[in-house]
Design a protein around this motif. Structure first.
Motif, short mmCIF file in Angstrom:
data_model
loop_
_atom_site.label_atom_id
_atom_site.label_comp_id
_atom_site.label_asym_id
_atom_site.label_seq_id
_atom_site.Cartn_x
_atom_site.Cartn_y
_atom_site.Cartn_z
N ASP A 42 0.85 -1.18 0.00
CA ASP A 42 0.00 0.00 0.00
C ASP A 42 0.89 1.23 0.00
O ASP A 42 1.93 1.27 0.66
N ALA A 43 0.47 2.23 -0.74
CA ALA A 43 1.24 3.47 -0.81
C ALA A 43 0.34 4.60 -1.27
O ALA A 43 -0.73 4.37 -1.83
N THR A 44 0.80 5.80 -1.04
CA THR A 44 0.15 6.99 -1.59
C THR A 44 1.03 7.45 -2.74
O THR A 44 2.22 7.71 -2.56
N GLN A 48 -2.65 10.21 -3.87
CA GLN A 48 -3.80 9.30 -3.92
C GLN A 48 -3.42 7.94 -3.37
O GLN A 48 -2.33 7.45 -3.63
N GLU A 49 -4.36 7.33 -2.63
CA GLU A 49 -4.13 5.99 -2.09
C GLU A 49 -4.08 5.00 -3.24
O GLU A 49 -5.07 4.79 -3.92
N ARG A 50 -2.92 4.44 -3.48
CA ARG A 50 -2.72 3.47 -4.55
C ARG A 50 -1.74 2.42 -4.02
O ARG A 50 -1.13 2.59 -2.99
N GLY A 51 -1.55 1.37 -4.77
CA GLY A 51 -0.55 0.38 -4.40
C GLY A 51 0.61 0.45 -5.37
O GLY A 51 0.49 0.98 -6.48
N VAL A 101 6.00 9.05 -3.88
CA VAL A 101 5.39 7.82 -3.37
C VAL A 101 5.69 7.78 -1.87
O VAL A 101 6.84 7.88 -1.46
N ARG A 102 4.63 7.64 -1.09
CA ARG A 102 4.77 7.57 0.37
C ARG A 102 4.18 6.26 0.89
O ARG A 102 3.16 5.79 0.37
N SER A 103 4.82 5.72 1.91
CA SER A 103 4.30 4.54 2.59
C SER A 103 4.52 4.76 4.08
O SER A 103 5.09 5.77 4.50
N ARG A 104 4.08 3.79 4.85
CA ARG A 104 4.31 3.91 6.31
C ARG A 104 5.80 3.93 6.63
O ARG A 104 6.21 4.47 7.63
N ARG A 107 9.42 7.58 2.10
CA ARG A 107 8.97 8.42 1.00
C ARG A 107 10.06 8.43 -0.07
O ARG A 107 11.25 8.50 0.25
#
Length: 158
Positions: A42-44, A48-51, A101-104, A107
């Protein structure tokens, strides 16, 4: 008893996935021409929330043929991203566009290296493909998600 069986089954599945993932490092097996592992997270992307999906670009073309409409998948290197035509249109992206691209876990600011089109792929087949709207290298994936997320292994025979 059922919980013990479920836990055992889950552990066996994990071991199988680890074995499959290691196959990507052992593509020199006599019967295989190439092995590509696909990992999803999962990523933004561009807000936008996308994978995102990770794959070794050197192996991708040996196991799966994507119609590229801009750039080249061979240009997908660390710091780059390949984007589906639909996502590129939705987000107004093209080759050489910069996308965050960002994730938990982190970035990355990535440059679009290629745009691919899945429109001609049958809808059922498209659902089964390990390729989503965004492809990144395995190194960039590790920065964003670590080692987790193995979804599929594809192999090409000699």
């Amino acid at each position: 008893m059922a919980a013990a069986n479920t836990a055992g089954s889950l552990e066996r599945s994990r071991k199988k996935l680890k074995l499959l993932a290691s196959a990507g490092d052992q593509a020199s097996e006599a019967q295989l021409a190439a092995v590509a592992t696909f990992r999803d997270a999962d990523a933004t992307v561009a807000g936008q929330e996308r994978g995102v999906t990770a794959v070794d670009p050197a192996q991708l073309g040996k196991v799966l043929s994507l119609e590229v409409t801009g750039g080249a998948l061979s240009d997908l290197t660390d710091g780059g991203i390949a984007v589906s035509r639909q996502a590129a249109d939705d987000l107004h992206l093209g080759v050489r566009s910069l996308v965050t691209v960002r994730s938990r876990r982190g970035r990355l600011d990535l440059t679009v290296a290629a745009v691919y089109d899945l429109a001609r792929v049958d809808a059922f087949a498209r659902q089964e493909l390990p390729v989503g709207d965004f492809l990144v290298t395995t190194a960039d994936y590790r920065h964003l998600a670590g080692e987790h997320g193995l979804t599929m292994v594809l192999a090409g025979r000699r």
